[in-house]
Structure formats: C-alpha cells, structure tokens
Design an enzyme around this catalytic site. Structure first.
Site, PDB file in Angstrom:
ATOM      1  N   GLU A 285       0.816  -1.203   0.000  1.00  0.00           N
ATOM      2  CA  GLU A 285       0.000   0.000   0.000  1.00  0.00           C
ATOM      3  C   GLU A 285       0.856   1.262   0.000  1.00  0.00           C
ATOM      4  O   GLU A 285       0.579   2.229  -0.722  1.00  0.00           O
ATOM      5  CB  GLU A 285      -0.929  -0.021   1.222  1.00  0.00           C
ATOM      6  CG  GLU A 285      -2.314   0.526   0.928  1.00  0.00           C
ATOM      7  CD  GLU A 285      -3.287   0.213   2.059  1.00  0.00           C
ATOM      8  OE1 GLU A 285      -4.009  -0.796   1.931  1.00  0.00           O
ATOM      9  OE2 GLU A 285      -3.309   0.932   3.067  1.00  0.00           O
ATOM     10  N   GLU A 288       2.217   1.790  -3.361  1.00  0.00           N
ATOM     11  CA  GLU A 288       1.210   2.305  -4.284  1.00  0.00           C
ATOM     12  C   GLU A 288       0.945   3.783  -4.016  1.00  0.00           C
ATOM     13  O   GLU A 288       0.806   4.598  -4.938  1.00  0.00           O
ATOM     14  CB  GLU A 288      -0.075   1.486  -4.112  1.00  0.00           C
ATOM     15  CG  GLU A 288      -1.095   1.669  -5.220  1.00  0.00           C
ATOM     16  CD  GLU A 288      -2.361   0.835  -4.964  1.00  0.00           C
ATOM     17  OE1 GLU A 288      -2.367   0.002  -4.017  1.00  0.00           O
ATOM     18  OE2 GLU A 288      -3.334   1.021  -5.695  1.00  0.00           O
ATOM     19  N   CYS A 305      -8.415  -2.237   3.600  1.00  0.00           N
ATOM     20  CA  CYS A 305      -8.372  -3.427   4.471  1.00  0.00           C
ATOM     21  C   CYS A 305      -9.711  -3.770   5.067  1.00  0.00           C
ATOM     22  O   CYS A 305      -9.880  -4.850   5.610  1.00  0.00           O
ATOM     23  CB  CYS A 305      -7.389  -3.299   5.617  1.00  0.00           C
ATOM     24  SG  CYS A 305      -6.345  -1.915   5.533  1.00  0.00           S
ATOM     25  N   SER A 325      -6.732   1.616  -2.653  1.00  0.00           N
ATOM     26  CA  SER A 325      -5.540   0.826  -2.960  1.00  0.00           C
ATOM     27  C   SER A 325      -6.002  -0.530  -3.462  1.00  0.00           C
ATOM     28  O   SER A 325      -6.965  -1.094  -2.969  1.00  0.00           O
ATOM     29  CB  SER A 325      -4.717   0.653  -1.687  1.00  0.00           C
ATOM     30  OG  SER A 325      -3.879  -0.465  -1.815  1.00  0.00           O
ATOM     31  N   LYS A 364     -15.553  -9.819   7.375  1.00  0.00           N
ATOM     32  CA  LYS A 364     -14.455 -10.664   6.882  1.00  0.00           C
ATOM     33  C   LYS A 364     -14.972 -12.006   6.372  1.00  0.00           C
ATOM     34  O   LYS A 364     -14.376 -12.641   5.512  1.00  0.00           O
ATOM     35  CB  LYS A 364     -13.432 -10.901   7.998  1.00  0.00           C
ATOM     36  CG  LYS A 364     -12.643  -9.656   8.377  1.00  0.00           C
ATOM     37  CD  LYS A 364     -11.526  -9.387   7.394  1.00  0.00           C
ATOM     38  CE  LYS A 364     -10.953  -7.987   7.626  1.00  0.00           C
ATOM     39  NZ  LYS A 364     -10.072  -7.586   6.522  1.00  0.00           N
ATOM     40  N   GLU A 367     -16.137 -11.169   3.046  1.00  0.00           N
ATOM     41  CA  GLU A 367     -14.980 -10.874   2.184  1.00  0.00           C
ATOM     42  C   GLU A 367     -14.324 -12.160   1.680  1.00  0.00           C
ATOM     43  O   GLU A 367     -14.005 -12.301   0.491  1.00  0.00           O
ATOM     44  CB  GLU A 367     -13.943 -10.044   2.950  1.00  0.00           C
ATOM     45  CG  GLU A 367     -12.700  -9.717   2.113  1.00  0.00           C
ATOM     46  CD  GLU A 367     -11.584  -9.061   2.922  1.00  0.00           C
ATOM     47  OE1 GLU A 367     -11.335  -9.498   4.068  1.00  0.00           O
ATOM     48  OE2 GLU A 367     -10.966  -8.111   2.422  1.00  0.00           O
ATOM     49  N   GLU A 372     -13.421 -12.869  -6.185  1.00  0.00           N
ATOM     50  CA  GLU A 372     -12.036 -12.527  -6.569  1.00  0.00           C
ATOM     51  C   GLU A 372     -11.009 -12.965  -5.536  1.00  0.00           C
ATOM     52  O   GLU A 372      -9.804 -12.929  -5.799  1.00  0.00           O
ATOM     53  CB  GLU A 372     -11.830 -11.013  -6.739  1.00  0.00           C
ATOM     54  CG  GLU A 372     -12.982 -10.177  -7.214  1.00  0.00           C
ATOM     55  CD  GLU A 372     -13.963  -9.866  -6.093  1.00  0.00           C
ATOM     56  OE1 GLU A 372     -15.049 -10.482  -6.146  1.00  0.00           O
ATOM     57  OE2 GLU A 372     -13.668  -9.063  -5.191  1.00  0.00           O
ATOM     58  N   CYS A 509     -11.293  -1.835  14.208  1.00  0.00           N
ATOM     59  CA  CYS A 509     -11.610  -3.246  14.418  1.00  0.00           C
ATOM     60  C   CYS A 509     -11.717  -3.634  15.895  1.00  0.00           C
ATOM     61  O   CYS A 509     -12.335  -4.645  16.222  1.00  0.00           O
ATOM     62  CB  CYS A 509     -10.568  -4.130  13.746  1.00  0.00           C
ATOM     63  SG  CYS A 509     -10.377  -3.779  11.997  1.00  0.00           S
TER      64      CYS A 509
HETATM   65  S1  SF4 Z   1     -14.017  -5.076  12.221  1.00  0.00           S
HETATM   66 FE1  SF4 Z   1     -15.132  -3.377  11.354  1.00  0.00          FE
HETATM   67  S2  SF4 Z   1     -13.545  -1.921  10.830  1.00  0.00           S
HETATM   68 FE2  SF4 Z   1     -12.542  -3.862  11.115  1.00  0.00          FE
HETATM   69  S3  SF4 Z   1     -12.479  -4.740   9.097  1.00  0.00           S
HETATM   70 FE3  SF4 Z   1     -14.302  -5.497  10.062  1.00  0.00          FE
HETATM   71  S4  SF4 Z   1     -15.901  -4.121   9.418  1.00  0.00           S
HETATM   72 FE4  SF4 Z   1     -13.970  -3.124   9.016  1.00  0.00          FE
END
Ligand code: SF4
Ligand SMILES: Cc1cc2nc3c(=O)[nH]c(=O)nc-3n(C[C@H](O)[C@H](O)[C@H](O)COP(=O)(O)O)c2cc1C
Ligand code: SF4
Ligand code: SF4
Ligand code: SF4
Ligand code: SF4
Ligand code: SF4
Lengths: 579, 492, 124
Positions: A285, A288, A305, A325, A364, A367, A372, A509
């Site tokens: 990052e 970049e 992230c 990024s 997450k 994600e 991808e 987080c």
């Molecule tokens: S805990 Fe919240 S801030 Fe951290 S990556 Fe997950 S959604 Fe984003």
C-alpha cells in the site's frame, strides 16, 4: 447549565437540567433495568426511543408511569423506582415480551449473553401470564456473515439506530404495524439483496438473538479432525486485546500468548499472525501511495483493508471504485501467502491447507467468500470465525484460556512489527503506512514513529505530514457515517487529501461486529485501543518494511512491492454494485 | 327543547365552499384583518386563552396556553400545523368543515401564525379525503390571489404560506408527534413527550398542532370576543362541540351544541330517539379511546371533565348509541380490535399487550374464559395504560375498563353462564327447532350448509355440529318453530 | 386584491347589501362527500335541467354548499327566498320535478321533503 433538585427513592439529588431520571438514578447507584436504551457515549450515539418500557418509574403527580430513559429530571420531582406498581408493570412488560418470543434459550445462539434472558432471570419470570398468538417471520441466513431471526426481535430499535444514525447505511428499520410490526429491511428483502455492508454493528448492539453471526465453528471442528488437512490459524490484531473479556479478564488485557496457546490446544497445526500480512499490506500500500503521489496517479488513495467499507463504496460511491488501494486486506494476503508461498516451501498441496481466520469482524466472512478472493482457483481463506466464536469453541472444548501458559506464534508467518498490530485501531493503518512511506520517500530514518494526530476514536481526524519538505495531507474516518461524510466532502471538492484510511466500525476493528459484547460500555473500546498501542510501543521493530520475514518473502518470492507476482496474489479489484 | 347552535359549522351548508365571495360575505377574513390591524401577537394569544378554547382533537388541551408556549420560544422558524387526519372511526366533522368552509381554516391558521410568529403552515389531511383536499387547494389559491394569504397579508408586514400534506391513512398518524414525523418524511410513529411540539416540533422547530374544529372556532372568537365565547358552554369547557351521531339513533349525522348539553337532550331532542321502539342501553363516546356510558347517566351535562369522570372521553366527538340488542363485551372487543390494528407497534405494552387483551376478550365472547380472566383483563389493562408510549396505548383499554365497570354482570354472564343475552356472541347461542315444527322443510331447503334433517311433515332437527349460525332457518320459518336459545358452547 | 382591512370590510358589506332585483330563489344543494355519495351531483344536475327547461333560470340560482349534517336525509338542499328558508331532504333525482313544482314554483312550506329550518349560527 442550570441545576434541578429532585428525590429518587427518598434520596435528594441535584443534577444538571436535561439529565434523565435513569442517569440520575445511576449516579445514586439505583438500578433500573433497560432493554432498548443504549448510550454509545464515545461515539455520540444514543438509542433513546423509549420503546421497551421496561425502565418505567413512578413520578408523583403523573397519571401514568414515566420511562426513565427519556424523561428529563424536573425541579421538585419525586421519583420511586421500585414501588409495587412499578415492579408489577415491569414484570408484565417482560411477560408480554416473552409471550411473543420463541422460548428457545437452550438452543439459542445468544444464550448466556442475551439481555432479555438476563432480565427474565433477574425478575424470576417463571410463568407467562398472558399467552396467545406468536409472530412468525422467516429467518434470513442467505449470506456469509449475519443471521437474522426476526422472531426474537423485541423492537428495541438499537440496530436501527446503529445502522441508520451511526453507520448511516439505512438497512434496518421498523416496518408494518401493530402486532405485526418488526424491524426489517425496507422491502422485506434478504440482507444479501440490500446494500448492507455486513459491518455487524447491528449485531453488536442487538440485545437478543435476533441478530447474530453466521458461524462456521462446526466446519472448523471437522477440518481440525481431518488428518488429511493442514489447518492453520491466523489471528487479527484486534482479537488479542478483546478475547480476554470472554474469559472474565479485565477489558484491555493483552492475551496474545494465551490465545496462541489456546489455538494450539485446539489442534491447529500452525498458529500464525495476521499481523505478518498487515506488514505485507503496508509494503504494497505504501508503495502504491508513493507511486501515485510521485507519478500523478489518482488521489486520494483509500485504504482497502476493511471489507465493509469497500462494500459501501462499491454500492454508494460508484464513481470512486478505482481509488482505493488495490492491495488486498491482510486477511486475504495472509491466505494467499500461506497457500502459495508457505505451503510450497513446506511441500504441502495448497488444496490441503485450511486457513482459518480469527477476526473481530463479521464482514471478513463475507470478504473471504468474494469471488475474486482466490488465487490459482484456491480460496485464500477457508473459514472466518469471530472473536466471540473462538471463545465459544474454546469453552466448548473445555479450554480455559486464562489458565494457559503463553506461547509464541509459529514461524515464519508469525513474525510481525508494531506497525502491524495497530491496524486494529482506527488510524493504525494510516500510521503504519506513514512510518514506511516516510522512510522510503525521504530515504531518512523516521525519528518519531508515533503519529498521534491520527490516533483515537474520534470519527474523523486529519493531519498534514511533512515528508522532508513535501506535505502530505491525510485523513482517517471510522464509522461508516463518518466515512460517508468525509467522502461526500471529497466528492463535492470541499476537501482534498493524499491518503485516507477508512474503517467501517467506529474506533476501528477493536470495536468490530465480531468482538465480545460491550453492552453499551464504550469505555471498553478505549481500553482495547490503549492495549494495542502498548503492544506497539513495546515492540522492538515498529516499521513494517523492517520485518525480517517480510524482507525474506520479497527476496524469495515476490521480488519487490507492486511486482507482477505481488499483483497476482496480493492485489484485487472493486466493482460497482448498484443496489 | 335544546337547539343546535353553530360556531364551527357556521358556514357549512350556508356558503358555496368554492366561493371566496361567499366566505367574505360571512365576515370572512375580517378576524385575520382585525388581528393584523388592531392586535399584537400577545393580544391574540390572550384572547384565545381568555376565551378558554380547548383542543377539539381529543385531549381538550387549552389552545391559548399551547400558543403561548410556542410564542415564547425564541426561534427564527416556527410552524402551524392543522391536524385533519381524522382517524377516529365514525367521526367526520373535520372533513365536513374543510369541505364546507375551507377558508375558515386558512384564516385561523394565519391568525395562529401571527400569534406565535410562524410564517409557514401545513394542513395534514388524510389522503382518503380527496374532495376536502381539492376544495382546500382551490381556497388557498383564491386567498393568495386576493392578498389574504402569502406575502404581506392585507398590506401588513405579516406573511404566511400554507401547504397541504397527505396522511398515510394510519390512525396513529393523527397523534401529533407521529404526524410531525410523517410530515418530515419518516415513519409515522410517536415519540416521547417532552419535548412537546410547541417547544421542539416539526424539523425541530416550535410547532403548534391543532385540530380542524379547534381552528374553526378561532375567527369567531376574534370577531366576537372572548366573553361572548365564554358565555356559551360550561365554565371549564366554553363554546360548542360538534358530535357525529351514529348507531341506533334516528337522526344520524353531525350536530353542534353548546358544551353542557345533556346526553338525553342530544339523543332524544336532537337525535330523534332510538329506532324501532327499542330502549337505549349506553352511548359510546370518544371512539377507541373512550368508553360506554350507561343510560342511568344520560342526564349528564357533557364537557371534557364530566365524560372523563364517567370513564369516557370527549375524543373527537363520535357518539354511537347502543340499544338493548347490543352486546357490551362485543362492543369493547370491536374498539380494541381497531386499536390492535392501528397501533404503530413501537412499544411493548401496546404492540403485544393490546393483542393479549383482545385475546382475553375473545375468550370471554367465545366462552373459554374462566374465573381468572376478569382479573387478567383488569391487571393487563392497567399496565397498558400505565406504560404505553403515546395516547393510543394509554387510552386503548378504556372501552374495556368502562364496560367492565358499568356492565360487570354482562361480563359475568358470558364467563359464568356462558350466555350472551343479546345473542351477538356466536359461540354462546344456538338455533333449535321446537315441537311446533310442522315439517314444511323450508328451513332445510334454505340452510346454506344443509345441516337440518327431518322427514316431510315430521319435526326437523338442526345438527348443531355443522350449524354455522347464519340464522336463515330462524328467518324463514313461518311457524315460529325455530328458537334462538343460549348455550351451544359444546358444538363450537 | 385587498390592501387592508377596510377594503375587505367594504367589499363584504357590499356583498351583503346587494339585493336581487326580483324575488329570487336560491337553491343550495349539499355537496359534501356524504351528499355526493347519496347522489347530490345528479340531483343538482336534474334541478338545473328542469329549471332551464321551464325558462326560470333567471330568478332561480342553483348552488353547491357543504354539509348541513343531516346524514339520514341526504341528499339535502336548502331553498332560500329573501329571508325565508327551508331545508329539504332526502331529495333524489326522481323527486327533483316535484320539488321544483312544490317549493320553487309555490310558496309551500310543508311537504314530505321539508325537514326543518336553517340552524342558528353565531353569525345570525
Ligand atoms: S471489524 Fe469493522 S472496521 Fe474492522 S475490518 Fe471489520 S468491518 Fe472493518
Ligand atoms: C392515537 C391518536 C390519534 C389522534 N388522532 C387525531 C386526529 O385524527 N385528529 C386530531 O385533531 N387529533 C388527533 N389526536 C390528538 C393529537 O395528538 C393532538 O393532541 C391534537 O391534534 C391537538 O390539537 P387540539 O389541541 O386542537 O385538539 C390523536 C391522538 C392520538 C393519541
Ligand atoms: S433471544 Fe434471548 S431470550 Fe430469546 S431465546 Fe435467545 S437467549 Fe432466550
Ligand atoms: S451489518 Fe452494518 S450495514 Fe448491515 S444492517 Fe447491520 S449495521 Fe447496517
Ligand atoms: S433486531 Fe435486535 S437490535 Fe434490532 S430491534 Fe430487534 S432486538 Fe433490537
Ligand atoms: S402506544 Fe401504541 S401507537 Fe403509541 S407508540 Fe406505543 S405502540 Fe405506537
Ligand atoms: S342457523 Fe343457518 S346453518 Fe344453522 S341450521 Fe339454521 S340455516 Fe342452517
């Protein structure tokens, strides 16, 4: 501010005008139960809808009972919080709530942490006086992150406040009328068909089992038991400063070593650290960022992230999808490195490696399932468990983390720097990037590694950083509501920055949707944050590019940041998503 | 003999509502002109307060006091809102006033705007009133054309504009905070008071919300003075009240009488008494928030306080006469059913409590209630009143509590004897064929579910298990051989 | 456009003082939602047609008005001649001819249609 005098249960008290009866009673250590009320003080968000009515008290001269959470104290008020009439009313309210509630405590995901269950126990509701028709709504589990069971919803509207007022995403709200009223998405659609970001802030505040996470604990247990699989764990920065709470440790306790030990007890073949990948993220990052600054690329560069934030951007700021990024998040980078570098080195078929992430986060989960997020056809990450879910798995396996002896992460993917661990707090990614960018850009050693201006849980922070004569403007927003505000300003051209870090969860987080419940006590978030910065300041190496294992990784595999190989495994792209 | 006296309805049925000339001929806009030319805003507030005008939308809150609070607030923006949501089933005086005399509301709202320092008003009309909306729109345009609304009204410094907002049709949207949120574009859901709208209302600004009928009184008070107004009605409730007469009464419709008129006068002198030679049993006032007043209190002089003392309410002025054929439990159930449907669902006691209360009443009417049911009803009703967030929930048990108070024996009859003397509660009566049946077979031919058996010229029998109690056999039998009798619980 | 209260008052007085040249009749048909639902629109049209046919439209004016409140007698109408007035109802389309005969052509004050007098108001 003028003051008013009143008495509560016979005790006189003077409070500032505007103070609620609930707050005044609290300062006298008089307990009043609440369900819908929640005060996320550090984030300036209150759910004060007065809908559950459990907090009612008797006020002299008033015909009916007063909801203490939203009734301001007045001069000369005489308040009784525990008269027979009050207690009878509260018990009846509880009985009514339970009369339209699945009595599934034994099998409920929220059991043991449910505020409704706690209250029912406290008030010894051993019979439900008024029984009758019960609501029946379809549950929604058609996504990777959030399980919604409206049958357990008590219409407290906390999620609505979190999603609409704090995150300003606006997915959940009161729908329908009368007995059929329920908190739902606008068109009763499934979360997956809305622009829900899966940030999980609604889950964090829900007092009941109506909003919980979708768990893959069973799949993890099965993988751990499968001798043909090499099961490896990665733990995100914010987990180590929160998981202790699930084992009755003080908030802010650093449990890194014990957590590693506990994971090993669960028979993970290797326990690695997402922090390693965080350092790697900074390499890509920062590279970049400097490239864009030096070569007139698109600015600002936005961090990528946080998957919840990325999803918001994809839905609602389509014209900006090309400015974050392209670096994958640390979780995904970790998976790619583990399966395509480490596995090869170890002589293991990547198909037999199972990567389990322990994350503070519910997004997450979503994600890791994005199309991808695969390299050479293998998903980077197989299962994502939240901090809470790891605690459940440990307890179920009879492991009391608190009593374990600390252990170290395995190598090589357990090596990390102070720059990586602060990823868990809002502003941390930016600070880590600046530490590296500074040295790369100026060629000089950074004397003061602490960028205090971007620290803290304020919603929006900004700073001007002097890179030896070149000023770089940076900003940080945490909480999607704040992110939206900042992006709107950029959209309108009111503000311009070189680099912006955005975290969906207020405070970052450490306050993720998968963390142990704080039940409205936002001071806990501050303690977690302090703990992370303590870890950082005690690290010997505090800059990502100085991580020896990272250096080795580039030498052996990736060549240099931004290389062809790096792009193949560590970078991704974003899409306009519409609604 | 009592007569109607019309203040609110002074122009209804008298003028062409689409003619501004007609309104002006009736001294229209002269009250507004007088306030602008001769009175300070404080004078106007004092006049309304002195007149003792109270809110006609249900609560009877002193209008002048409300205006005073709003007038005292320091704010560059304030609003006047006219509540024409009229959700009370059976009430339609607000519609009649807007349809029959729209300018009176425009004039009154401008006067209110001048009094509190507002330059913008909203009329919140339920969308089911298209004619009212149409006429009001035309009236607004005409008033603007003539300088009676808009900028610099009647050459003064005062400007006031009006906009119509359409109600979503939910009863609860008539509650003032809910109405405000609805205008703001949010879900029509009440919020806790304080803050009161007069302090923090529409878009967070001081706002007065008044009912159509309340406003309609205002020009008359300004023109004729507070003392004149006080000379009508009672000490605590000056003026008149419009009532919508319905139910078992000969002359249904809208009437306007001085406060203090007795129920007897209304029913028998104005309303023409009870049809079909039946006896009156009770009168329901206050709609879903009110109660049933039994005959023995019919000589009560009506005002806000006297109705409250009888466990009922003025409400918006619905009056439904119940005759001896009415089942009082069924009546209570009817109103509660309405509230259960119309509750916004926000707070626990109203969302779930009222549903449970309705289920308890259903137990009474279907014969499954037991000795605890009445206790449960009482206790739950009290909690709902005690803990509900808005007026809807706070008053929803009233129809139950008042009938329970005045007609306890009727509840007991349902519960203990499993009997509904009015033969209304289906589960508690049955049709049986007596020995006088000549076997003409007419009933068995007419029975929609063919549950009557018997030979030609033989006594017929109703198979109770299949009977749906439609009453067809009872109706068609020429020999009075079908009886309606209590009982029948077993075959439900 | 009224520029002040006096202009408004003067205009109002003028309207009130305007006397019709002949002994004109005004027919006010109750045209609120309830009246319209009961058929007031059709009745009004029928009346207008009959009056047109008989060539008396010069001294009979048919106008709409709001609701007098007598739901049980809708459609209702008021017939005004000078200071006198009577309320009629229910008047359906079939009754229109009759009503014109009895109450507009004549001075009849009693018929099956008469339901009373105008109500007392605060402007009387
Ligand atoms: S805990 Fe919240 S801030 Fe951290 S990556 Fe997950 S959604 Fe984003
Ligand atoms: C459930 C509920 C429904 C209401 N509906 C109406 C209504 O339809 N019209 C109305 O004027 N007031 C209604 N009200 C009363 C309003 O909240 C408010 O008190 C009133 O508009 C104030 O005007 P007033 O003082 O002139 O009566 C309702 C109140 C409740 C609790
Ligand atoms: S939500 Fe709470 S009260 Fe309901 S079943 Fe689950 S644990 Fe029990
Ligand atoms: S996960 Fe986040 S965006 Fe989705 S409904 Fe919950 S709070 Fe809203
Ligand atoms: S889903 Fe949870 S937070 Fe949302 S209203 Fe229901 S109980 Fe409250
Ligand atoms: S009392 Fe009923 S209508 Fe009022 S806020 Fe509560 S649920 Fe809504
Ligand atoms: S009441 Fe109706 S269904 Fe019953 S027997 Fe008579 S006709 Fe048949």
């Amino acid at each position: 501010m003028s003051k008013v005098k009143l008495t509560i249960n016979g005790v006189s008290i003077e409070v500032e005008k505007g103070t609620t009866i609930l707050e005044a009673a609290k300062s006298l250590d008089i307990g009043i139960p609440t369900l819908c009320y929640v005060d996320l003080k550090e984030f300036n968000v209150k759910n004060k809808v007065g809908s559950c009515r459990i907090c009612v008290v008797e006020v002299d001269g008033r015909n009916n009972l007063a909801p203490s959470c939203c009734t301001p104290c007045e001069e000369g008020m005489v308040v009784i919080t525990n008269s027979a009439r009050v207690l009878h009313a509260r018990r009846t309210i509880l009985q009514l709530l339970l009369s339209d509630h699945p009595k599934e405590c034994l099998t409920c995901k929220k059991s043991g942490e449910c505020e409704l269950q706690d209250l029912a126990a406290e008030y010894r509701v051993h019979e439900i006086r008024y029984e009758g028709e019960e609501s029946s709504y379809p549950a929604d589990r058609a996504n990777k992150s959030i399980y919604r069971d409206p049958n357990k919803c008590i219409m407290c509207r906390r999620c609505e406040t979190a999603c609409n007022d704090m995150q300003k995403v606006g997915i959940l709200s009161g729908t329908e009328r009368g007995f059929g009223a329920v908190v739902d998405t606008a068109a009763h659609s499934k979360l997956a068909d809305t622009y829900c970001t899966f940030c999980g802030q609604c889950v964090s505040v829900c007092p009941t089992g109506a909003l919980t996470s979708i768990t893959y604990n069973q799949e993890v247990i099965e993988a751990l038991a499968d001798p043909s699989k090499v099961v490896i764990a990665q733990t995100a920065p914010a987990v180590r400063v929160a998981i202790g709470e699930s084992f009755a440790e003080e908030p802010g306790t650093i449990s890194t070593g014990k957590m590693v030990a506990a994971l090993k007890k669960l028979n993970f073949d290797y326990v690695f650290d997402t922090d390693f990948a965080a350092d790697l993220t900074i390499m890509e990052e920062a590279n970049e960022m400097l490239d864009r600054i030096k070569n007139g690329g698109k600015l600002p560069i936005l961090t990528s992230c946080c998957p919840a934030w990325v999803k918001l951007l994809e839905h609602q700021f389509p014209e900006m999808v090309n400015i974050p990024s392209s670096a994958k998040s640390p979780q995904q980078m970790f998976g790619a490195v583990a399966k395509h570098y480490w596995a090869k080195k170890m002589g293991i078929d990547p198909h037999n490696v199972v990567v389990v992430s322990v994350m503070p986060c519910l997004a997450k989960k979503y994600e890791s399932a994005r199309e991808e997020m695969k390299s050479d056809g293998v998903p980077d990450v197989d299962y994502v468990m939240s901090t809470r879910e790891l605690a459940v798995l440990l307890k179920e396996s009879g492991i009391n983390m608190s009593n374990l002896k600390e252990q170290e992460y395995d190598n090589p993917l357990g090596e990390s720097t102070g720059a990586a661990v602060i990823f868990g707090a809002a502003g941390g990614v930016l600070e880590a990037a600046l530490r590296t960018a500074y040295e790369w850009f100026t060629g000089k050693e950074l004397a003061e590694v602490n960028f205090e201006a971007v620290r803290g849980i304020d919603g929006i922070k900004s700073a001007e950083i002097d890179l030896d004569g070149t000023t770089v403007k940076v900003a940080q927003a945490s909480g999607l509501g704040n992110a939206r505000e900042l992006l709107n300003k950029i959209r309108k051209g009111e503000e311009a920055y070189h680099a912006i870090e955005i975290m969906a969860c207020p405070g970052g987080c450490i306050n993720g949707g998968g963390q142990p419940f704080i039940h409205g006590d936002t001071s806990i978030i501050k303690k977690r944050q302090e703990a992370l910065y303590n870890i950082d300041s005690n690290e010997e190496i505090r800059k990502s590019h100085e991580n020896p294992m990272i250096k080795k990784l580039y030498k052996e595999w990736l060549d240099k940041p931004g290389s062809h190989e790096a792009h193949k495994y560590l970078h991704t792209e974003y899409f306009e998503r519409g609604i | 003999m009592i007569e109607q006296y019309r203040i609110v309805l002074r122009n209804c049925g008298v003028i062409d509502p689409d003619s501004l000339d007609d309104y002006i001929k009736q001294y229209g806009y002269q009250a507004l002109g007088k306030t602008l030319a001769e009175m300070t805003p404080a004078d106007v507030v004092a006049e309304i307060e002195g007149a003792g005008l109270r809110g006609r939308g249900g609560g009877g809150f002193p209008t002048g006091f409300k205006w005073k609070i709003a007038a005292q607030q320091k704010s560059d923006t304030k609003f006047v809102v006219c509540n024409a949501d009229e959700g009370d089933p059976g009430a339609f005086m607000d519609r009649s006033v807007i349809e029959g005399d729209p300018h009176s509301i425009i004039e009154a709202m401008a006067i209110a705007g001048y009094a509190i320092g507002a330059s913008m008003g909203y009329v919140y009309v339920r969308a089911e009133y298209p004619l009212a909306i149409e006429r009001l729109n035309r009236a607004i345009d005409k008033a603007k054309e003539k300088g009676l609304l808009g900028d610099n009204i009647l050459g003064s410094d005062f400007s006031f504009d009006l906009e119509i907002k359409f109600g979503a049709g939910a009863f609860v949207c008539g509650e003032e905070t809910s109405l405000i949120h609805s205008i703001e574009g949010y879900r029509g859901e009440p919020t806790t008071k304080p803050p009161f709208p007069a302090v923090e209302g529409l878009f967070g600004k001081p706002t007065i919300v008044n009912n159509v009928e309340t406003f309609a009184n205002v020009p008359a008070i300004i023109l004729k003075g507070k003392d004149w107004f006080r000379s009508i009605g009672t000490e605590s409730s000056p003026g008149t009240k419009v009532f919508a007469l319905a139910g078992k009464i000969n002359n249904t419709g809208l009437i306007e009488v001085p406060m203090g008129t007795t129920i007897n006068q209304i029913i028998f002198e104005i309303g023409g008494g009870i049809p079909n030679g039946k006896k009156a049993k009770a009168i329901q006032t206050g709609g879903p928030s009110g109660g049933c007043i039994p005959v023995k209190y019919f000589d009560t002089a009506i005002d806000y306080e006297s109705l409250k003392a009888l466990e009922s309410m003025m409400g918006s002025g619905g009056m439904i006469v119940l005759d001896e054929d009415t089942c009082i439990v069924d009546t209570a159930k009817f109103y509660l059913d309405f509230t259960v449907d119309e509750s916004c669902g926000k707070c626990t006691p109203c969302r779930i409590g009222n549903k449970r209360l309705l289920e308890l009443l259903e137990k009474v009417t279907n014969g499954t209630a037991d000795e605890n049911t009445l206790n449960d009803i009482q206790s739950l009703s009290q909690v709902i009143k005690d803990t509900s967030l808005c007026g809807l929930g706070q008053t929803s048990p009233n129809p139950v509590l008042s009938t329970l108070k005045f007609f306890p024996e009727e509840y007991k009859e349902h519960i203990v004897d499993k009997k509904c003397s009015a033969f209304v509660c289906k589960e508690l009566y049955q049709y049986v064929i007596n020995d006088s049946c000549v076997g003409c077979t007419l009933c068995s031919k007419k029975c929609p579910v063919s549950c009557i058996e018997g030979e030609v010229k033989g006594v017929h029998i109703i198979v109770q298990d299949d009977c749906i109690k439609c009453g067809k056999c009872y109706e068609v039998c020429k020999f009075n051989s079908v009886d309606l009798v209590p009982g029948g619980l077993s075959n439900v | 456009m009224f520029n002040n209260l006096d202009e408004l008052k003067t205009y109002s007085d003028e309207l009130r003082n305007k006397k019709e040249s002949c002994d004109c009749v005004e027919v006010l048909v109750g045209m609120s939602s309830c009246g319209i639902a009961a058929g007031a629109k059709e009745v009004m049209k029928a009346l207008q047609e009959i009056i047109e046919q008989r060539g008396i439209s010069g001294c009979v004016k048919v106008k709409q008005t709001g609701c007098v409140g007598m739901c049980y007698n809708e459609p209702t109408m008021e017939i005004k001649r000078g200071d006198e007035s009577i309320l009629l109802g229910p008047v359906n389309v079939e009754d229109a001819e009759n009503v014109v005969d009895m109450h507009i052509g004549n001075e009849l004050k009693i018929s099956k249609y008469v339901i009373g007098n105008k109500f007392k108001t605060c402007l009387d």
